[in-house]
Design a protein around this motif. Structure first.
Motif, PDB file in Angstrom:
ATOM      1  N   ALA A   1       0.830  -1.204   0.000  1.00 55.63           N
ATOM      2  CA  ALA A   1       0.000   0.000   0.000  1.00 55.63           C
ATOM      3  C   ALA A   1       0.868   1.259   0.000  1.00 55.63           C
TER       4      ALA A   1
ATOM      5  N   HIS B   1      -5.102  -1.575   1.125  1.00 54.22           N
ATOM      6  CA  HIS B   1      -5.090  -2.895   0.519  1.00 54.22           C
ATOM      7  C   HIS B   1      -5.691  -3.887   1.503  1.00 54.22           C
TER       8      HIS B   1
ATOM      9  N   TYR C   1     -11.228  -5.219  -7.405  1.00 50.06           N
ATOM     10  CA  TYR C   1     -10.244  -4.147  -7.542  1.00 50.06           C
ATOM     11  C   TYR C   1     -10.972  -2.833  -7.719  1.00 50.06           C
TER      12      TYR C   1
ATOM     13  N   GLU D   1      -8.298  -2.824  -3.763  1.00 48.76           N
ATOM     14  CA  GLU D   1      -7.533  -1.594  -3.521  1.00 48.76           C
ATOM     15  C   GLU D   1      -8.476  -0.400  -3.555  1.00 48.76           C
TER      16      GLU D   1
ATOM     17  N   VAL E   1      -3.338  -5.040  -8.614  1.00 50.76           N
ATOM     18  CA  VAL E   1      -3.055  -5.104  -7.181  1.00 50.76           C
ATOM     19  C   VAL E   1      -2.844  -6.535  -6.710  1.00 50.76           C
TER      20      VAL E   1
END
Length: 325
Positions: free
Chosen positions: A61, A156, A173, A104, A85
């Motif tokens: 993150a 995250h 995501y 994320e 991610v």
């Protein structure tokens, strides 16, 4: 004198604290712990266990926040050539090689951006996944401020194992557009029939798709028969149906032509038959008298003519001469 200077310094410090807007103080106090607490407080309010702070997720993150600021990217890095991610977290060693499911959330704002502002930006379904989905187990957060004073906030959340990022397998995501930053959606080109169909990419939400196409989420739901805002990676969403073609009648201009005055056509006159009088033959002496031999007839006429000639000469010439003697 020293006491006077000390008191003066204390007064200046207190005055500065009073003059600094409260929102700025709160903005400066937003930390990674505040971001994690925000997620966990909402999770526990739903009766879900709090997420565990994970060092790998903290590093991914923070790396994300620093990279966004360094590159001037205020958007998901995956839209700019970086791995998504899930891949970034897996490459960092999370889950030790097993399947990684992750989400994320990001937000950005200038000085004065509070934890309450971030919470309001993450209030829709997709951004609430870390708070409402029981599958998530770990969390990490990162914060970075650029030279212009814009602060980027990253969260995250992830878990290991098979399955999906939520009980319904929704796209995991996610991202948050703010008033300053809006995530891009590559809009689809209209098809030959005029309709527009968008293929959902990893990390896109119904809200951001609607924003970029200039429509509402309700319109997309109605066109696709959706009863919620849940969408899936790879879904094909009808953004605009086939336009209804309205047939506009073509006005054919009427050409006004002058009215012709009818001209009498001379009809050929049928020639009347010419009456030619046919003379009625009259009977003559030749027809009445019996047939006489022409030779004798001619001789007779000669004798008569000679007699007549002699008579004329006698009467007119000889007889008067004799009288004179």
């Amino acid at each position: 004198m020293r006491k006077f200077l000390l008191n003066l310094t204390l007064i200046l410090v207190l005055t500065a604290q009073i003059l600094v807007p409260e929102s700025e103080v709160r903005a400066q106090s937003v930390t990674t712990s505040d971001l994690i607490a925000l997620v966990n407080n909402i999770r526990t309010s739903y009766g879900l266990p709090a997420l565990t702070t994970n060092s790998i997720l903290m590093s991914t993150a923070q790396w994300t926040a620093e990279t966004m600021v360094a590159q001037g990217i205020y958007d998901h890095l995956t839209y700019h050539g970086y791995p998504d991610v899930r891949t970034r977290i897996a490459n960092a060693g999370y889950c030790g090689g097993s399947t990684v499911w992750a989400t994320e959330n990001w937000a950005a704002g200038y000085s004065g951006h509070t934890i309450g502002d971030i919470q309001s930006q993450w209030a829709d379904y997709q951004h609430m996944l870390p708070m409402t989905e029981a599958n998530y187990t770990d969390i990490g957060a990162g914060i970075m401020t650029d030279s212009s004073g814009v602060t980027v906030y990253i969260v995250h959340a992830a878990y290991c194992g098979s399955g999906s990022s939520g009980s319904s397998g929704a796209v995991s995501y996610t991202a948050v557009p703010t008033t300053q930053f809006i995530e891009p959606v590559v809009t689809a080109t209209p098809q030959e029939d005029g309709s527009i169909v968008h293929t959902v990419k990893y990390g896109q939400t119904l809200y951001t798709i609607a924003v970029w196409y200039g429509v509402t989420t309700d319109q997309i739901k109605a066109l696709n028969g959706l009863t919620s805002s849940t969408i899936y990676e790879g879904d094909k969403l009808i953004i605009r149906g086939t336009p209804t073609i309205t047939v506009t009648p073509t006005v054919t201009p009427t050409v006004f032509r002058p009215t012709r005055t009818p001209t009498a056509t001379v009809q050929p006159t049928t020639p009347m038959p010419t009456v030619t009088p046919t003379p009625t033959p009259r009977p003559n002496l030749a027809d009445i008298l019996p047939k006489i031999d022409r030779q004798w007839l001619g001789l007779g006429l000669l004798v008569i003519s000679a007699a007549g000639f002699f008579a004329v000469v006698w009467i007119n010439f000889i007889k008067p001469m004799r009288k004179k003697k």
